[in-house]
Motif scaffolding. Structure first.
Motif, PDB file in Angstrom:
ATOM      1  N   GLY A  79      68.603 -51.777  -3.431  1.00  0.00           N
ATOM      2  CA  GLY A  79      69.650 -51.537  -4.412  1.00  0.00           C
ATOM      3  C   GLY A  79      70.767 -50.668  -3.856  1.00  0.00           C
ATOM      4  O   GLY A  79      71.956 -50.926  -4.093  1.00  0.00           O
ATOM      5  N   SER A  88      75.197 -61.533  -4.379  1.00  0.00           N
ATOM      6  CA  SER A  88      74.551 -61.199  -5.645  1.00  0.00           C
ATOM      7  C   SER A  88      73.188 -61.864  -5.753  1.00  0.00           C
ATOM      8  O   SER A  88      72.221 -61.273  -6.261  1.00  0.00           O
ATOM      9  CB  SER A  88      75.437 -61.634  -6.814  1.00  0.00           C
ATOM     10  OG  SER A  88      75.742 -63.021  -6.719  1.00  0.00           O
ATOM     11  N   ASN A  92      69.054 -57.384 -13.451  1.00  0.00           N
ATOM     12  CA  ASN A  92      68.953 -57.957 -12.112  1.00  0.00           C
ATOM     13  C   ASN A  92      68.906 -59.474 -12.164  1.00  0.00           C
ATOM     14  O   ASN A  92      69.468 -60.161 -11.305  1.00  0.00           O
ATOM     15  CB  ASN A  92      67.711 -57.416 -11.397  1.00  0.00           C
ATOM     16  CG  ASN A  92      67.667 -57.817  -9.942  1.00  0.00           C
ATOM     17  OD1 ASN A  92      68.514 -57.418  -9.143  1.00  0.00           O
ATOM     18  ND2 ASN A  92      66.690 -58.634  -9.575  1.00  0.00           N
ATOM     19  N   ARG A 138      75.287 -53.443 -10.494  1.00  0.00           N
ATOM     20  CA  ARG A 138      74.078 -53.031  -9.793  1.00  0.00           C
ATOM     21  C   ARG A 138      73.741 -51.554 -10.007  1.00  0.00           C
ATOM     22  O   ARG A 138      72.592 -51.140  -9.829  1.00  0.00           O
ATOM     23  CB  ARG A 138      74.245 -53.312  -8.305  1.00  0.00           C
ATOM     24  CG  ARG A 138      72.966 -53.267  -7.517  1.00  0.00           C
ATOM     25  CD  ARG A 138      72.004 -54.379  -7.895  1.00  0.00           C
ATOM     26  NE  ARG A 138      72.413 -55.674  -7.382  1.00  0.00           N
ATOM     27  CZ  ARG A 138      71.844 -56.816  -7.700  1.00  0.00           C
ATOM     28  NH1 ARG A 138      70.844 -56.834  -8.560  1.00  0.00           N
ATOM     29  NH2 ARG A 138      72.273 -57.970  -7.208  1.00  0.00           N
TER      30      ARG A 138
END
Length: 489
Positions: free
Chosen positions: A477, A284, A399, A348
């Motif tokens: 991403g 992460s 994010n 995400r």
């Protein structure tokens, strides 16, 4: 230093009102810092005329700030983690006020460049403390909400900066109105300093390991960041660019290799390194840094290109040029708040959706610049900014939350610093590459086409570079999304 959980319990569980008051101080100072990076864009043409600055000096005013910011982040974050985030916050804010005063009274372009670099150092001292304090004050879903609100404030600050800058220039006049961009930092900074001393928490948890400062690691990291960013900072796109500047990348490679070797040996000796590479095993954290670096390489460059295009190419006054970014500011603030509330559920995917919207919004600017009547271009670019802003809000704060979600609170400052180094390096590189493409097009096509057509071509070419960087963020991403959940954690 007392490491038992019982002793610091009371200071670590302040009331809701106390925590949100401290958050307000952090967000206000972060907004002032980030606004100083974006509002300067509309002041560049007047600074150029007022102090006879050339492309190199103007590039240093923008990218030099980012370079100094990046150099100061990690050591300042480390000092805040092992000693006092509040003390480092106060030092950074006080230094920022003094540097702003130097910029406001700068008699020459060289003094202004020095002042901007000092401002960047001061900003780099205080920003890690902001992120560390938010980590310290909030946990779980509440942290997502706090970062959502923080992202909304930062988004507003970034996009409203050019508008505010344009208004101040109109108020102060074309000759010296740019000085008001720096004078405004003094009363706001002093007010924030008073509240910081009163409201920020004085106590924090510390690591149980050795907490000495790794000076060799800091110097090697600083040399690496300097070697990476400097050649881009010195890139203007003009005929006078010295190709030897790229040799600085050799320093980056050598310093980076030496830094990794030193940090591993330092950790093996039982000491606490400036950067714990174990953080990068957190998917992460690692993936969030990659996405943010690419995103921040693209968006500040696009803001700068838009401002240059409408001011230089279309002859729009600074105050109106700045207003083009208002839709981005308003929409991104709203979607940042929404993103902060839903990031724990969507993860995400939310960031990926935001990046796609950003890409679509800025792609729409290409036909606007190429085919629209000049009098309609600013209005249509504002619409494009609104679409991109909707996506930007879903990128920044979600994010940020996902990047720091698995990071221990005691390492919150340095972890946030490393992430910020990526963002600042990305900004310096993105601004340099996109703006040098813009100016190189102007030099190449000068006299070959209609004036507005030349500037439209320059804007298009620079924008294509920035759009490529948004695509890089999208790829990161997608790669993160395809990993199993366990691998991302």
């Amino acid at each position: 230093m007392n490491d038992t959980p019982a002793a610091p319990a009371a200071p670590q569980t302040p009331s809701d009102r106390t925590r949100w008051e401290a958050f307000a101080v952090c967000a206000a100072v972060a907004a002032l810092t980030i606004m100083d990076l974006s509002k300067i864009n509309v002041g560049l043409p007047t600074i150029e005329h007022s102090l006879s600055g050339g492309p190199t000096e103007l590039q240093l005013i923008v990218a030099g700030y980012a370079l100094a910011f990046g150099l100061a982040l990690v050591p300042a974050g480390r000092l805040g983690d092992i000693h006092s985030r509040k003390a480092m916050f106060v030092i950074g804010l006080s230094s920022f006020i003094l540097a702003s005063l130097l910029c406001a009274v700068a008699p020459t372009i060289e003094v202004l460049v020095i002042g901007r670099i000092l401002q960047g150092v001061a900003a780099g001292i205080q920003m890690p403390q902001v992120l560390g304090l938010i980590q310290q004050l909030f946990q779980g879903r509440e942290r997502g909400q706090a970062f959502g609100l923080f992202g909304a404030i930062i988004g507003l600050s970034t996009a409203i900066g050019p508008t505010l800058g344009g208004l101040l220039i109109a108020l102060g006049g074309e000759a010296d109105g740019w000085r008001l961009l720096f004078w405004m930092n003094l009363p706001l900074g002093i007010l924030a300093l008073i509240f910081a001393v009163r409201l920020l928490p004085s106590h924090q948890q510390h690591e149980r390991r050795h907490t000495e400062l790794d000076l060799v690691g800091i110097l090697l990291l600083g040399a690496g960041v300097f070697g990476l960013m400097l050649p881009f900072v010195l890139t203007t796109g003009g005929p006078d660019d010295d190709p030897k500047r790229w040799f600085w990348l050799v320093l980056f490679v050598i310093a980076a290799v030496a830094f990794v070797i030193w940090e591993r040996r330092y950790l093996a000796r039982g000491k606490s390194p400036v950067v714990d590479f174990g953080l990068f095993r957190l998917g992460s954290y690692r993936n969030g840094i990659l996405i943010a670096t690419a995103y921040f390489a693209a968006t500040p460059a696009i803001f700068l290109l838009t401002t240059l295009y409408v001011q230089q190419g279309l002859g729009l006054a600074a105050v109106f040029a700045g207003m083009i970014s208002i839709p981005f500011a308003l929409v991104s603030a709203w979607t940042s708040w929404i993103g902060g509330r839903h990031v724990h559920r969507l993860g995400r995917k939310l960031v990926l959706f935001g990046l796609a919207l950003v890409f679509v919004g800025f792609v729409l600017a290409l036909p606007v610049a190429a085919y629209s009547p000049p009098e309609l271009v600013p209005w249509l670019l504002a619409v494009c900014m609104g679409v991109a802003g909707a996506g930007g809000g879903f990128v920044i704060s979600p994010n940020q939350t996902l990047t720091l979600t698995d990071v221990p609170v005691v390492q919150g400052g340095v972890a946030g610093s490393v992430a910020q180094v990526g963002q600042r390096a990305g900004t310096a590189i993105g601004v340099a590459v996109a703006s040098s493409t813009y100016f190189a097009t102007l030099y190449r096509e000068n006299g070959l086409h209609d004036r507005i057509e030349v500037y439209s071509d320059a804007f298009r070419n620079g924008l294509l570079v920035a759009l490529g960087l948004v695509l890089v963020a999208l790829v990161f991403g997608l790669l993160d999304l395809r990993q199993p959940q366990a691998a991302r954690r």
